[in-house]
Scaffold this motif. Structure first.
Motif, PDB file in Angstrom:
ATOM      1  N   THR A   1      33.338 -44.493  50.048  1.00  0.00           N
ATOM      2  CA  THR A   1      32.989 -45.735  49.372  1.00  0.00           C
ATOM      3  C   THR A   1      31.472 -45.878  49.304  1.00  0.00           C
ATOM      4  N   GLU A   2      30.996 -46.852  48.563  1.00  0.00           N
ATOM      5  CA  GLU A   2      29.552 -47.065  48.427  1.00  0.00           C
ATOM      6  C   GLU A   2      28.921 -47.410  49.775  1.00  0.00           C
ATOM      7  N   SER A   3      29.586 -48.233  50.572  1.00  0.00           N
ATOM      8  CA  SER A   3      29.028 -48.590  51.884  1.00  0.00           C
ATOM      9  C   SER A   3      29.020 -47.382  52.823  1.00  0.00           C
ATOM     10  N   MET A   4      30.046 -46.543  52.741  1.00  0.00           N
ATOM     11  CA  MET A   4      30.064 -45.318  53.542  1.00  0.00           C
ATOM     12  C   MET A   4      28.946 -44.386  53.098  1.00  0.00           C
ATOM     13  N   ARG A   5      28.751 -44.291  51.794  1.00  0.00           N
ATOM     14  CA  ARG A   5      27.691 -43.444  51.238  1.00  0.00           C
ATOM     15  C   ARG A   5      26.314 -43.891  51.745  1.00  0.00           C
TER      16      ARG A   5
ATOM     17  N   ARG B   1      33.863 -31.186  47.513  1.00  0.00           N
ATOM     18  CA  ARG B   1      32.977 -32.169  46.873  1.00  0.00           C
ATOM     19  C   ARG B   1      33.757 -33.229  46.082  1.00  0.00           C
ATOM     20  N   LYS B   2      34.716 -32.807  45.290  1.00  0.00           N
ATOM     21  CA  LYS B   2      35.463 -33.741  44.446  1.00  0.00           C
ATOM     22  C   LYS B   2      36.186 -34.787  45.286  1.00  0.00           C
ATOM     23  N   ASN B   3      36.903 -34.346  46.304  1.00  0.00           N
ATOM     24  CA  ASN B   3      37.635 -35.286  47.159  1.00  0.00           C
ATOM     25  C   ASN B   3      36.691 -36.128  48.014  1.00  0.00           C
ATOM     26  N   PHE B   4      35.587 -35.554  48.447  1.00  0.00           N
ATOM     27  CA  PHE B   4      34.577 -36.289  49.207  1.00  0.00           C
ATOM     28  C   PHE B   4      34.071 -37.468  48.381  1.00  0.00           C
ATOM     29  N   GLN B   5      33.742 -37.213  47.132  1.00  0.00           N
ATOM     30  CA  GLN B   5      33.219 -38.270  46.261  1.00  0.00           C
ATOM     31  C   GLN B   5      34.267 -39.342  45.968  1.00  0.00           C
ATOM     32  N   GLU B   6      35.542 -38.946  45.950  1.00  0.00           N
ATOM     33  CA  GLU B   6      36.617 -39.910  45.686  1.00  0.00           C
ATOM     34  C   GLU B   6      36.890 -40.827  46.869  1.00  0.00           C
TER      35      GLU B   6
END
Length: 114
Positions: free
Chosen positions: A71-75, A63-68
């Motif tokens: 990017t916002e557009s990927m999200r 989770r931590k690395n995923f969130q890092e």
């Protein structure tokens, strides 16, 4: 299904089955991914994924690395894809918009979810 998710997975080889309430809903192969819904929406896992082939290889990211790295557009794109997998659409909730075409095997209609 129902457990808290903390890892995102990418299938690099093999075949996996995705089941919701013990019902097969899709098969995943090389290049497919899963686990993003739980990480993006902070909700329990929506399905159970099991290896169907003799062997499978997966990459994973916590989770931590995923969130890092997301990017916002990927999200936004991942959330859009998650919403496409929503199986709550019923035929009774669709409204006919127009006929697109008809042929010997049937017709194609544009419908809209109400």
């Amino acid at each position: 299904q129902g457990e808290l998710g903390s890892i995102f997975f990418v299938v690099t080889s093999g075949e996996l089955q995705v089941k919701v309430d013990n019902r097969l809903v899709r098969t995943l192969t090389k290049g497919a991914s899963f686990g993003e819904r739980a990480l993006l929406l902070d909700e329990p896992r929506s399905a159970t994924v099991t290896v169907f082939s003799k062997i499978a290889k997966l990459w994973c990211i916590d989770r931590k690395n995923f969130q890092e790295v997301v990017t916002e557009s990927m999200r936004e794109e991942l959330i859009r894809r998650v919403q496409l997998h929503d199986t709550s659409v019923a035929l009774g909730n669709l409204r006919h918009v127009r006929l697109i075409g008809a042929g010997s095997f049937g017709s194609v209609r544009l419908v809209e979810h109400q």
